[in-house]
Design an enzyme around this catalytic site. Structure first.
Site, PDB file in Angstrom:
ATOM      1  N   ASP A 219       0.880  -1.163   0.000  1.00 37.97           N
ATOM      2  CA  ASP A 219       0.000   0.000   0.000  1.00 37.97           C
ATOM      3  C   ASP A 219       0.921   1.217   0.000  1.00 37.97           C
ATOM      4  OD1 ASP A 219      -2.057   1.795   0.035  1.00 37.97           O
ATOM      5  OD2 ASP A 219      -3.143   0.858   1.696  1.00 37.97           O
TER       6      ASP A 219
HETATM    7  C1  BGC Z   1      -4.933   3.335   0.014  1.00 32.70           C
HETATM    8  C2  BGC Z   1      -4.994   2.343  -1.124  1.00 32.70           C
HETATM    9  C3  BGC Z   1      -4.782   3.050  -2.429  1.00 32.70           C
HETATM   10  C4  BGC Z   1      -3.444   3.764  -2.372  1.00 32.70           C
HETATM   11  C5  BGC Z   1      -3.114   4.529  -3.625  1.00 32.70           C
HETATM   12  C6  BGC Z   1      -3.683   4.180  -0.026  1.00 32.70           C
HETATM   13  O1  BGC Z   1      -3.762   5.208   0.875  1.00 32.70           O
HETATM   14  O2  BGC Z   1      -5.000   2.656   1.238  1.00 32.70           O
HETATM   15  O3  BGC Z   1      -6.233   1.686  -1.137  1.00 32.70           O
HETATM   16  O4  BGC Z   1      -4.850   2.153  -3.488  1.00 32.70           O
HETATM   17  O5  BGC Z   1      -3.458   4.705  -1.303  1.00 32.70           O
HETATM   18  O6  BGC Z   1      -3.907   5.662  -3.729  1.00 32.70           O
END
Ligand code: BGC
Length: 733
Positions: A219
């Site tokens: 993530d």
């Molecule tokens: C989120 C993810 C997301 C990623 C990219 C993170 O803060 O938890 O679900 O895909 O950011 O935006």
């Protein structure tokens, strides 16, 4: 593959927020990855993270899951794949399959359900649809990311059975059935270890047990230590660049602290991903057709919770309709955070309703656009409602966003006041909810004859609501999460969201409806519930065990005068199970269209692996032998037919040891024989002491049943000799 260590290190982190690192000399171009999950959020300009290139905002998972229809999810995945191709996106960051553990979860709108099978089946269809277009999915957030509070540090403390049977089950289903190109590790820790450094999770389970072939991406910002992450099985760190991390990897390899094969494997997986992405042709998509699909899914997601006196559907043209509540004009259609889409267009319910009827439609906002109270607006709304034949009140949650959990499930006070005041002047009041997670409906729902759960429905939600209100769509959405009477009833209540870096998953297996059912607790609207404008009758269910599981069939009749859809649900339990289980668990379901007056034989398969529990002693899945109760129903609390079926169990003998108790020895046929013989021999030789106490007194015998063999042998006068124990163990196993 020909990449040096420093190039391997470089391509295992991104080049910026949304691109992988390319290596021109090795012919590896960068590729684009972007959010996800219910639309393609391509950042439009360098500095504004949230302004996206317009894309179809499909219904978020809270809504799409309420369709209970994998076919719709597949079509949504295909459409998203086409939009990705049109924007040169290689991987779309979704779906999110974390369980809705608590109704307070800030990201519940992005997740499917409180049930792992429903989640897993729907997400599998979505991934298959997306990947059929040559675009990769990113199954997230692996694992146990069921809250936003302290999400980057919190340790989700979960026992292994619960982890396996509940929190990992949907991931397992999607990985084994759809092989997503990527899995995204979560921010949080699982039992103390960061998901990004969790070797057991990322390597042993995901690759070893499940056979995952794709790439594990972090993530965004989840990696604390690149070296530890690569060693644990994480491949790609996002975002990038991360020069310091790249250097740390190179140094660790040079110093022998990191196996070079681990880095090489991750780099190779990045290269393979890029190669696979290169195969997808560019594409275009039909904006109108995708809007229509978003409307179809939204219409199927709406859940009719209450409809006293068949107030709904409204007849077009017969009545004057007052539409009340700012959300009718300024729709709440998605949640906040990384999934926020700039829609290609936006339908509001007021316009949809006005177009659906020839009746006089009046409107009053009732509260401000930010959901705040305003006495003048409220008074105006009540006057508007008083003059109309029907009043439709739009209310809902105000804030739902990634990064924060909610602190209440209650409607904001100004909206509650609007319902109460309108219902007092108009007996034909319909309430329409817009919310990404459960809103408490008691006690105010008793004031109104009709209640429509409209979730966050995406960009076409406004017209979809009009479709349902006026009967162009016969509602068939079902609750994928329980609506409790009050928050304190919820199984997660006492252990959410934890403190001081730890959240204890105290309710264990009893997530959502499992917990409500286990305690026989009243709920406002149960899991699986939803009304229709027609009615359905169930015949007798039949079930047959096969090697693949249990085949269930049941005739379902549409006994009303409108065509409709019934969501047939199969719940399974094993009375007398040797392990703790919820009273009933969803194991199969089908959304079936049935014409008015018709009867359809609905066939469903309960997969054998879904009957298994995780045996912590053996460290594997076990299907217990026994008479399984198969309940077929219209909701988890509306069982219409049931049947039992014998399922042959898996061999599951737990080897006996000197630490096994006397009771465990006697429960095992071979153990009973061996230990019984030892006791009999001792009885022949001894009188008095432990042996005669045992034989003379059944209660004593019960108490002794809990003694491990080694401990019993240590008692004076014991019928067992410490020196003989190993021989007994050998004979018994
Ligand atoms: C989120 C993810 C997301 C990623 C990219 C993170 O803060 O938890 O679900 O895909 O950011 O935006």
């Amino acid at each position: 593959m020909g990449l040096g260590t420093s190039e391997q290190a470089a391509i295992t982190s991104g080049s910026d927020f949304w691109h992988t690192e390319g290596v021109a000399s090795a012919g590896i171009p960068p590729v684009t990855v972007t959010d996800g999950p219910h639309g393609v959020r391509m950042q439009a300009s360098g500095d504004d993270m949230l302004a996206g290139v317009p894309a179809t905002c499909f219904p978020p998972a809270v809504a799409s899951a309420s369709t209970w229809d994998p076919d719709l999810l597949r079509r949504m995945g295909e459409a998203l794949g086409d939009e990705c191709r049109a924007q040169d996106v290689a991987v779309l960051l979704g779906p999110g399959v974390n369980l809705k553990r608590s109704p307070l979860g800030g990201r519940n709108f992005e997740y499917f359900s409180e049930d792992p099978i429903l989640t897993g089946v729907l997400a599998t269809a979505w991934v298959r649809g997306l990947q059929s277009r040559g675009v990769g999915a990113s199954l997230k957030h692996f694992a146990v990311n069921s809250q936003e509070t302290d999400r980057m540090r919190i340790s989700a403390d979960v026992d292994e059975r619960t982890l396996r049977e509940m929190y990992l089950r949907a991931f397992h289903k999607v990985v084994t059935r759809a092989q997503p190109w990527t899995v995204m590790c979560a921010y949080n820790r699982v039992n103390g270890i960061y998901a990004s450094e969790h070797h057991w999770l990322l390597t042993q389970v995901l690759r070893g047990e499940w056979g995952f072939e794709g790439l594990v991406v972090s993530d965004w910002g989840a990696v604390v230590d690149r070296v530890a992450a690569i060693a644990a099985g994480l491949d790609l760190t996002m975002p990038g660049p991360d020069a310091a991390g790249d250097r740390a990897l190179v140094d660790a390899v040079a110093a022998g602290r990191l196996d070079p094969a681990a880095l090489e494997k991750s780099a190779e997986l990045v290269r393979k991903l890029v190669e696979k992405a290169g195969e997808r042709p560019a594409g275009t998509y039909d904006v109108d057709a995708h809007h229509a699909l978003a409307r179809e899914i939204a219409g199927r997601a709406i859940v009719l919770l209450k409809n006293d006196g068949d107030l709904l559907p409204l007849a077009p043209g017969e009545k004057s309709v007052a539409v009340l509540g700012e959300f009718a004009r300024s729709p709440r259609y998605q949640g906040g955070g990384s999934s926020q889409i700039t829609p290609t267009r936006l339908d509001d319910a007021l316009t949809g309703i006005t177009a659906a009827t020839t009746a006089r439609v009046t409107f009053a906002p009732g509260y401000t656009v930010r959901g705040e109270a305003d006495e003048a607006l409220l008074t105006e709304a009540v006057a508007t409602a008083r003059d109309a034949d029907v009043a439709i009140v739009f209310v809902g949650s105000v804030h739902e966003t990634e990064g924060a959990d909610r602190d209440s499930i209650d409607l904001p006070a100004p909206q509650l006041a609007l319902i109460e005041r309108v219902a007092a002047v108009n007996p034909n009041t319909v309430v329409v909810l817009s919310n990404g997670a459960v809103i408490a409906t008691r006690p105010w729902d008793s004031l109104v004859p009709a209640l429509v759960e409209g979730w966050l429905l995406g960009q076409a939600g406004g017209s979809a609501l009009a479709d349902v209100l006026f009967g162009r769509v016969n509602p068939s959405g079902r609750l994928a999460e329980t609506i409790p009477v009050k928050l304190a009833d919820h199984p997660s209540y006492l252990d959410f969201p934890g403190e001081h870096g730890h959240v204890r998953y105290g309710e264990g297996l009893h997530v959502g409806y499992r917990g409500f059912d286990a305690r026989g607790q009243e709920v406002a609207y149960p899991f699986g519930f939803g009304l229709s404008y027609t009615t359905f009758g169930y015949g007798a269910a039949r079930a047959a065990a096969t090697a693949a599981g249990v085949e269930v069939s049941v005739p379902v009749a549409n006994t009303g005068s409108r065509d409709g859809r019934e969501v047939v649900q199969v719940y399974v339990s094993l009375p007398g199970s040797k392990v703790r289980r919820a009273p009933r668990e969803l194991k199969a379901f089908a959304s079936v269209a049935i014409g008015a007056g018709d009867t359809t034989e609905v066939r469903l398969t309960v997969e054998r692996e879904d009957l298994a529990y995780w045996d912590t002693r053996l460290g594997r899945w076990i299907v217990e032998d026994g008479e399984y109760l198969i309940e077929v129903g219209s909701s988890s609390r509306d069982i219409r037919a049931s049947v039992t079926v014998h399922v042959a169990g898996d061999p599951a003998r737990v080897p006996l040891t000197t630490e096994s108790s006397v009771g465990e020895w006697f429960a095992d046929p071979r153990g009973a024989e061996v230990l019984g013989a030892a006791f009999a021999a001792a009885a022949g030789e001894q009188s008095g002491g432990l042996m005669s106490a045992m034989t003379a007194n059944p209660e004593m015998l019960m108490m002794l049943g809990s003694l491990p063999l080694s401990r019993m042998a240590a008692f004076p006068g014991s019928p067992l000799n410490a020196g003989d124990l190993d021989k007994l163990v050998e004979a018994a196993n």
